[in-house]
Design a protein around this motif. Structure first.
Motif, mmCIF file in Angstrom:
data_model
loop_
_atom_site.group_PDB
_atom_site.id
_atom_site.type_symbol
_atom_site.label_atom_id
_atom_site.label_comp_id
_atom_site.label_asym_id
_atom_site.label_seq_id
_atom_site.Cartn_x
_atom_site.Cartn_y
_atom_site.Cartn_z
ATOM 1 N N ALA A 99 35.279 42.083 34.928
ATOM 2 C CA ALA A 99 35.833 41.080 35.850
ATOM 3 C C ALA A 99 36.909 41.663 36.754
ATOM 4 O O ALA A 99 37.024 41.273 37.923
ATOM 5 N N PHE A 100 37.690 42.588 36.232
ATOM 6 C CA PHE A 100 38.824 43.099 37.010
ATOM 7 C C PHE A 100 38.655 44.573 37.396
ATOM 8 O O PHE A 100 39.631 45.280 37.680
ATOM 9 N N ASP A 170 38.499 36.251 44.997
ATOM 10 C CA ASP A 170 38.490 36.683 43.594
ATOM 11 C C ASP A 170 38.021 35.589 42.644
ATOM 12 O O ASP A 170 38.165 35.719 41.427
ATOM 13 N N ARG A 173 35.822 36.759 39.850
ATOM 14 C CA ARG A 173 36.500 37.503 38.785
ATOM 15 C C ARG A 173 37.010 36.550 37.705
ATOM 16 O O ARG A 173 36.844 36.795 36.502
#
Length: 488
Positions: A99-100, A170, A173
């Motif tokens: 995710a990051f 984002d 994410r």
């Protein structure tokens, strides 16, 4: 006559365990396929090429093949409670890493590691087999597998909405990270609430770890031969990632992967021999014997059923788009019917197996899916869309009911090795997916469906070599006492 599983009887500890466990499996599928519905956002964020996207999709299933074998061994040795909890918690970190991620290399690494969560299915097979008698285990396994598999569809339906609600570039994410948070939290809950066996029952463990114990030298060679397709599938994945295809791996890295796979095959063969050499030399007591052909036939049955499901789900939206000139959204909705059938089809396959016999049910369902794929091979632009969708869902029913019938039989072979047997069958499902998707890259959709139908016809013949489980399975307690477990 089999007794139906009363899924709303929450006063029954077996039913509570079933719900606790299918939801754990459900979460693993949410995490495993959390990237799929958000791939358009990921592609835009990292400016990925189409080959890079394809590489990510392949990396997502690569580790699952060996992971199911390893996790099968771990669950037989340590029990499903500890292993499922650990898998959920560990997978959350891989999910957060993806995710990051701030580069394509990081995306690829964590997508590869995230494939480990796909082994969660194996754990619940052993757990459910401990809590349900033979007359109910098929339907219970079907509920576990069918409802848990729905996690991929749930991810597709919810995560884009979460990303939209969070907003911003984002959003994807945080949607994926939320799936990881759910996995971490439920891992703690599962450890707190789950128990390996009903009160007073014994959890049988293999005498040694490293491979299945077999009953004869003939079965030993058969077993080693059956591990070869697992390595061939991984070699195909390496080839697909090589410079001659997607170009994610360099030529030297590709050859290194081939060398590693050969080394792993040699190592696994040595471990299989280590596990079996003493009791084969001394002679296996009659009470300990089972036929490995049962395992092999179920492996190939899952190759055809689950392998074709994964492959067809991957290509069906595009098939509808191109055949009927539909938009992506509408084509995706029409194709989703294939996956939605899991909710009822897999439990139905388990119930048929309990009610009408294991071998008979599996044979009927394999034959049905062969016919179903032959029908799908004839779908073209002249068909009415509702009729094409109906043909798809009918075929899907036989495919997923067949999966339920396979795992209705897996726990009835050798209780103390159920995790390893389930792991091998599950791995063959992934091998089937790799095989069929590789075939698809060389042929058109009609030929693709025809080839699946032909392989199902071969599998139908293989299934006829299965012996119907009958009588009782025998396991030996640590004090030498023999315990009999009904399998019919």
């Amino acid at each position: 006559m089999s007794s139906p599983v009363k899924v709303l009887d929450f006063a029954n500890p077996s039913i509570r365990t079933l719900h606790l466990t299918w939801f754990a499996f459900f979460i693993t599928f949410v995490v495993w396929f959390s990237h799929a519905p958000l791939m358009a956002h990921i592609k835009e964020a990292f400016d990925l090429t189409t080959p890079q996207v394809k590489a990510l999709l392949m990396l997502n299933v690569a580790l699952t093949i060996p992971a199911r074998i390893v996790v099968g061994m771990l669950v037989d040795k340590y029990g499903p409670r500890v292993v499922f909890s650990s898998l959920l918690i560990l997978s959350s970190f891989f999910c957060w890493g993806f995710a990051f991620a701030d580069s394509y290399e990081m995306l690829a690494l964590f997508r590869f590691l995230g494939g480990f969560v796909g082994a969660g299915f194996v754990i619940g097979i052993r757990m459910v087999s401990e809590w349900f008698p033979a007359k109910q285990v098929g339907m219970a396994q079907g509920i576990y597998g069918g409802w848990g598999n729905f996690g991929s569809a749930a991810a597709a339906m919810t995560l884009p909405t979460v990303a939209l609600m969070v907003g911003g570039e984002d959003g994807w994410r945080y949607a994926i990270a939320m799936a990881g948070l759910m996995s971490f939290g439920y891992g703690i809950i599962y450890y707190w609430r789950a128990r390996n066996t009903p009160k007073g029952s014994t959890y049988f463990k293999p005498k040694k770890t490293g491979g299945l114990e077999v009953s004869s030298y003939r079965d030993l060679y058969f077993y080693i031969g059956m591990t070869v397709p697992l390595y061939l599938a991984l070699a195909i994945l390496s080839w697909r990632l090589s410079p001659t295809n997607l170009g994610l791996l360099s030529a030297s890295a590709t050859y290194s992967m081939y060398a590693i796979l050969i080394g792993l095959f040699i190592f696994q063969t040595s471990q299989i021999w280590k596990v079996n050499k003493e009791h084969l030399r001394d002679g296996v007591p009659e009470i300990e014997k089972y036929k490995f052909k049962q395992v092999a036939a179920l492996n190939w049955a899952y190759f055809v059923t689950f392998g074709s499901e994964l492959a067809v789900v991957s290509m069906l939206p595009l098939f509808f788009m191109e055949t009927f000139e539909l938009g992506a959204v509408k084509a995706g909705l029409l194709a989703s019917g294939f996956a939605f059938m899991n909710l009822v089809a897999r439990p139905s396959g388990g119930y048929f197996s309990d009610r009408f016999g294991r071998k008979r049910s599996l044979s009927f369902l394999i034959a049905g899916l062969a016919v179903g794929y032959l029908v799908m091979a004839r779908v073209d632009a002249t068909w009415m869309i509702p009729l094409a969708v109906l043909a798809t869902m009918c075929c899907s029913f036989f495919v997923q009911a067949g999966e339920g019938a396979v795992f209705a039989m897996v726990p009835l072979i050798k209780r103390r090795m159920t995790g390893q047997i389930a792991g091998m069958a599950g791995a063959f499902g992934n091998v089937g997916a790799v095989t069929y998707l590789t075939v698809l890259s060389f042929v058109d959709a009609s030929t693709f469906f025809t080839i699946i139908a032909a392989s199902a016809a071969v599998c139908f013949v293989i299934v006829q070599f299965i012996d119907e489980p009958a009588g009782q399975m025998q396991e030996v307690l640590p004090d030498g006492t023999v315990q009999l477990i009904d399998v019919a």
